[in-house]
Structure formats: structure tokens, C-alpha cells
Enzyme design. Structure first.
Site, PDB file in Angstrom:
ATOM      1  N   ASP A   1       0.827  -1.213   0.000  1.00  0.00           N
ATOM      2  CA  ASP A   1       0.000   0.000   0.000  1.00  0.00           C
ATOM      3  C   ASP A   1       0.867   1.272   0.000  1.00  0.00           C
ATOM      4  O   ASP A   1       2.101   1.194  -0.039  1.00  0.00           O
ATOM      5  CB  ASP A   1      -0.899  -0.074   1.245  1.00  0.00           C
ATOM      6  CG  ASP A   1      -2.294   0.448   0.990  1.00  0.00           C
ATOM      7  OD1 ASP A   1      -2.459   1.288   0.092  1.00  0.00           O
ATOM      8  OD2 ASP A   1      -3.207   0.012   1.707  1.00  0.00           O
TER       9      ASP A   1
ATOM     10  N   TRP B   1      -2.821   3.425  -5.730  1.00  0.00           N
ATOM     11  CA  TRP B   1      -4.104   4.107  -6.020  1.00  0.00           C
ATOM     12  C   TRP B   1      -4.070   4.994  -7.258  1.00  0.00           C
ATOM     13  O   TRP B   1      -4.867   5.916  -7.398  1.00  0.00           O
ATOM     14  CB  TRP B   1      -4.586   4.952  -4.838  1.00  0.00           C
ATOM     15  CG  TRP B   1      -4.294   4.412  -3.486  1.00  0.00           C
ATOM     16  CD1 TRP B   1      -4.633   3.184  -3.020  1.00  0.00           C
ATOM     17  CD2 TRP B   1      -3.622   5.082  -2.406  1.00  0.00           C
ATOM     18  NE1 TRP B   1      -4.210   3.029  -1.722  1.00  0.00           N
ATOM     19  CE2 TRP B   1      -3.593   4.178  -1.326  1.00  0.00           C
ATOM     20  CE3 TRP B   1      -3.059   6.337  -2.254  1.00  0.00           C
ATOM     21  CZ2 TRP B   1      -3.001   4.508  -0.105  1.00  0.00           C
ATOM     22  CZ3 TRP B   1      -2.478   6.652  -1.037  1.00  0.00           C
ATOM     23  CH2 TRP B   1      -2.454   5.763   0.011  1.00  0.00           C
ATOM     24  N   GLY B   2      -3.094   4.794  -8.136  1.00  0.00           N
ATOM     25  CA  GLY B   2      -3.059   5.617  -9.348  1.00  0.00           C
ATOM     26  C   GLY B   2      -2.127   6.809  -9.258  1.00  0.00           C
ATOM     27  O   GLY B   2      -1.997   7.580 -10.215  1.00  0.00           O
TER      28      GLY B   2
ATOM     29  N   ASP C   1     -10.040   3.552  -3.231  1.00  0.00           N
ATOM     30  CA  ASP C   1     -10.749   2.368  -2.724  1.00  0.00           C
ATOM     31  C   ASP C   1     -12.169   2.259  -3.263  1.00  0.00           C
ATOM     32  O   ASP C   1     -12.901   3.244  -3.315  1.00  0.00           O
ATOM     33  CB  ASP C   1     -10.809   2.422  -1.194  1.00  0.00           C
ATOM     34  CG  ASP C   1      -9.447   2.214  -0.574  1.00  0.00           C
ATOM     35  OD1 ASP C   1      -8.434   2.261  -1.307  1.00  0.00           O
ATOM     36  OD2 ASP C   1      -9.399   1.999   0.646  1.00  0.00           O
TER      37      ASP C   1
HETATM   38  C1  GLA Z   1      -5.862   1.358   1.595  1.00  0.00           C
HETATM   39  C2  GLA Z   1      -6.044   0.372   0.447  1.00  0.00           C
HETATM   40  C3  GLA Z   1      -7.162  -0.602   0.774  1.00  0.00           C
HETATM   41  C4  GLA Z   1      -6.855  -1.333   2.087  1.00  0.00           C
HETATM   42  C5  GLA Z   1      -6.613  -0.327   3.201  1.00  0.00           C
HETATM   43  C6  GLA Z   1      -6.090  -0.995   4.466  1.00  0.00           C
HETATM   44  O1  GLA Z   1      -6.967   2.185   1.735  1.00  0.00           O
HETATM   45  O2  GLA Z   1      -6.308   1.053  -0.746  1.00  0.00           O
HETATM   46  O3  GLA Z   1      -7.353  -1.531  -0.275  1.00  0.00           O
HETATM   47  O4  GLA Z   1      -5.722  -2.152   1.901  1.00  0.00           O
HETATM   48  O5  GLA Z   1      -5.659   0.645   2.817  1.00  0.00           O
HETATM   49  O6  GLA Z   1      -5.862  -0.065   5.496  1.00  0.00           O
END
Ligand code: GLA
Length: 375
Positions: free
Chosen positions: A126, A161-162, A183
Site C-alpha cells: 500500500d 491508487w493511481g 478504494d
Molecule cells: C488502503 C487500500 C485498501 C486497504 C486499506 C487498508 O486504503 O487502498 O485496499 O488495503 O488501505 O488499510
């Protein structure tokens, strides 16, 4: 080669968030086998954030929370492997994970070694709490190199996330999949916007490294961490979500509670033809052949002279679609057409040439598949 097809599996986050433990994972593993998911290709069981203690051990290693995982992670790995499945875990490129657990920034090689010792097969990585002074691309490259040198094949699931257009560089730094969006929530608007944001970004998604548009919410019906009880997806909307993931050749990581999913959504997650479309070896993204406000017509070339023609109505109204086959590279004078059937209902449509017409109700889709033949 790792990830010669989009990875398939299950992840704890969408439904369970921090409420994870050994019992949940063991029960889910059992369901993967007993309910037939494994036989269809779902193989990774992935523990997301919140599995560790808040502090590293004295030796600098990450420590599993003994209340949640009393037998540790190697025990979970052994159980998963004994069922013929693979084990996924989670860490983060920043100083702390998103839920503020210890993270791998500056500890990449130690953590990769730990994951290898626990016999992990997949690492979701992440991007929370990343230092302002840091270099995101280098952080993903560093963990990629650490994993490559850890002595075990570990699929690297980069999740930034891009940020900084990862479709342009994640393949180069060695990721096997890369999250390209924020998300997902278990709502129609959420998966629609994810698709809209990525529909022109799939050209680099191919064997070895795939665009990951987040875990599925199919079957959550508003329950769990990313669900909203007052904004629940319909079965038609879940069909749109799942089939879009398949048409775009995205990783199929289930996020629902598969111990409880039955009926329509279980059948959907186990739709052999949709899974086959997702797992097509050539992984060609669809061409958008009809693009008018909130309706889409998609044409996807599969291997073996097979094609998918699909229609998505994201509007509040019924809509009529007309697709001239010249737009599919099949002009009138070629004499050629498609011998089609409906992937979801199984209905045989037969030979169609020149154009295809269909009307679709609001928030529904239609997915047709067939061969190009001379009629
Ligand atoms: C981020 C990720 C999610 C998840 C959460 C966990 O938001 O994008 O997919 O893994 O963290 O805290």
C-alpha cells in the site's frame, strides 16, 4: 513467470477491515475449496491490513498480533498450502500502514525476508503515510528488488491508487499488478467511476503486469466495511461489476464473505465463461465501440478467433444500442459476421452481420460472445 494471467483470489479488507483472525482465514480457506472457488482458479487468500502488532519486535521484524493469529503466520501458510491454495499478505511503502500499523519504508529487505520465511506467495503493498521527502517510484522498485532477492516467488501487488500514473511505470519496476484507483465502495457509483477512470488506461495491462481496479464487492449487499446498508447494489449491478472486471482482464479478488455468499452472486463469481474471458491468455483490453454519455458498447478480441460484444447502460433510462459491424472491423462487403450467444443466459443468438441492435434497461448489461465466420 508469476502472473501470466490476472491473479484470482479473496482479500479480507472489503468486508472485515480490522476484524480479522485465524478462525476467519481458516474458514474462508475451507470455503474456497468446498464451494468450488478453487477449482475455478481462485487461488490467493490474502490477509489485508491490521494483522500485526503496533510495534516491531526487538529484532526489527514485523510481529503478527498473537490475539488474532495465535499460531503465527507460518501456521496460516501451511494450512493454505495444504489445501492447494496460495497465501497473500499486506504491507505498505510508507512509515505506517493505512490503519497505522508498522510498515516497510526503510525495512524492505528485512520484511521481504520475513514474508519469505512465512512462505507468503503474494504481497499487497500500500501507499499510506509515505514521507513527503520520499520517492514513490523508488519505494516500489526497492520492495520489488527485495522480493526478487528473498528466495521465494512472491507476487508483488503494488497498491498506490493511481498516484503518478502507475500504468506508465509499474511494469518497469517489477510489479505484477498495480492498483490504479482509490478504494472501491460497495455501490454502483463507485464501480462505475472506477471503470470510467481507467477505460483508457489498460494498454499496458498484459501478462506479467496487470491493472488492478480493486477488490470486487459482489455479494456484499451493503454489509461489511465498504458497504452502505441504504445503498445496496442490485444483482444486475453486480453482474455489471463482475463482467466489467472480466472484460478488462483485471485481477479477480473477491471481497465478500464467501462463507455466506450463495445463490445469484456465488453463481456469478463462478461463471465459467466470464472467468475465461478475464483469463484469456492475450489479455487484450476491449475497444470502446459505442460511447455516448453513460452508455458503452465494448468489443474485445480473445484468442482463438473468439470475440466479446458487450453493452452497458449506466443511465437511469432504458437505452437502445446500434452497433454497425464496420466499427468492429467487419464491413458490409466482407460477407462475414459473428455467430453469437449470450454469456449470461446461455441463449443462442446465431449468425449476425452488418449491425447489432439491442435495448437495455437502466443499470443492466448484455454480454455476447462468438466466432467470426462467413455466413
Ligand atoms: C488502503 C487500500 C485498501 C486497504 C486499506 C487498508 O486504503 O487502498 O485496499 O488495503 O488501505 O488499510
Amino acid at each position: 513467470m508469476l502472473a501470466n494471467r490476472p491473479p484470482m483470489g479473496w482479500n479480507s479488507w472489503n468486508t472485515f477491515g480490522e476484524n480479522i483472525d485465524e478462525k476467519l482465514i481458516i474458514e474462508t480457506v475451507d470455503m474456497m475449496v468446498e464451494k468450488g472457488y478453487k477449482d475455478l482458479g481462485y487461488e490467493y487468500v490474502i490477509i489485508d491490513d491490521c494483522w500485526a502488532l503496533r510495534e516491531r519486535g526487538k529484532d526489527g521484524r514485523l510481529v503478527p498480533d498473537p490475539e488474532k493469529f495465535p499460531h503465527g503466520m507460518k501456521y496460516i501458510a501451511d494450512y493454505i498450502h495444504s489445501k492447494g491454495l496460495k497465501f497473500g499478505m499486506y504491507s505498505c511503502a510508507g512509515i505506517m500502514t493505512c490503519a497505522k500499523y508498522p510498515s516497510s519504508y526503510g525495512h524492505e529487505y528485512t520484511d521481504a525476508k520475513t514474508f519469505a520465511e512465512w512462505e507468503v506467495d503474494y504481497l499487497k503493498y500500500d501507499f499510506c503515510n509515505f514521507p513527503i521527502s520520499g520517492n514513490g517510484k523508488n519505494a516500489y522498485l526497492t520492495m520489488s528488488m527485495a522480493l526478487r532477492s528473498c528466495g521465494r516467488d512472491i507476487l508483488f501487488a503494488a497498491c498506490n491508487w493511481g498516484t503518478d500514473e502507475p500504468w506508465k511505470w509499474m511494469r518497469s519496476v517489477g510489479a505484477h499488478i498495480y492498483r490504479s484507483t482509490g478504494d472501491i465502495n460497495d455501490t454502483f457509483v463507485s464501480f462505475r467511476d472506477i471503470i470510467y477512470s481507467q477505460e483508457n488506461n489498460f494498454s499496458m495491462s498484459a501478462p506479467g503486469c496487470y491493472n488492478d481496479i480493486d477488490m470486487l464487492t459482489v455479494g456484499m449487499y451493503g454489509k461489511g466495511l465498504v458497504g452502505f446498508e441504504d445503498n445496496v447494489c442490485t444483482d444486475d449491478e453486480y453482474l455489471m461489476q463482475f463482467s466489467l472486471w472480466c472484460l478488462y482482464g483485471a485481477p479477480l479478488i473477491m471481497g465478500g464473505d464467501i462463507r455466506k455468499i450463495d445463490g445469484f452472486c456465488k453463481d456469478l463469481l463462478q461463471n465459467k465463461e466470464l472467468i475465461e474471458i478475464d483469463q484469456d491468455p492475450e489479455c487484450r483490453p476491449p475497444i470502446i465501440v459505442h460511447n455516448w454519455q453513460d452508455v458503452r458498447g465494448l468489443f474485445k478480441i480473445l484468442s482463438n478467433n473468439e470475440y466479446v460484444l458487450a453493452f452497458y447502460n449506466y443511465t437511469k433510462n432504458n437505452n437502445i444500442f446500434t452497433i454497425p459491424f464496420t466499427d468492429l472491423g467487419i464491413p458490409y462487403n466482407s460477407g462475414m459476421g459473428l455467430d453469437l450467444h449470450d454469456v449470461v443466459t446461455g441463449e443462442k443468438i446465431g449468425f449476425v452481420k452488418d449491425f447489432y441492435n439491442t435495448d437495455l434497461k437502466s443499470h443492466t448489461c448484455k454480454i455476447l460472445r462468438g466466432k467470426l465466420i462467413n455466413g
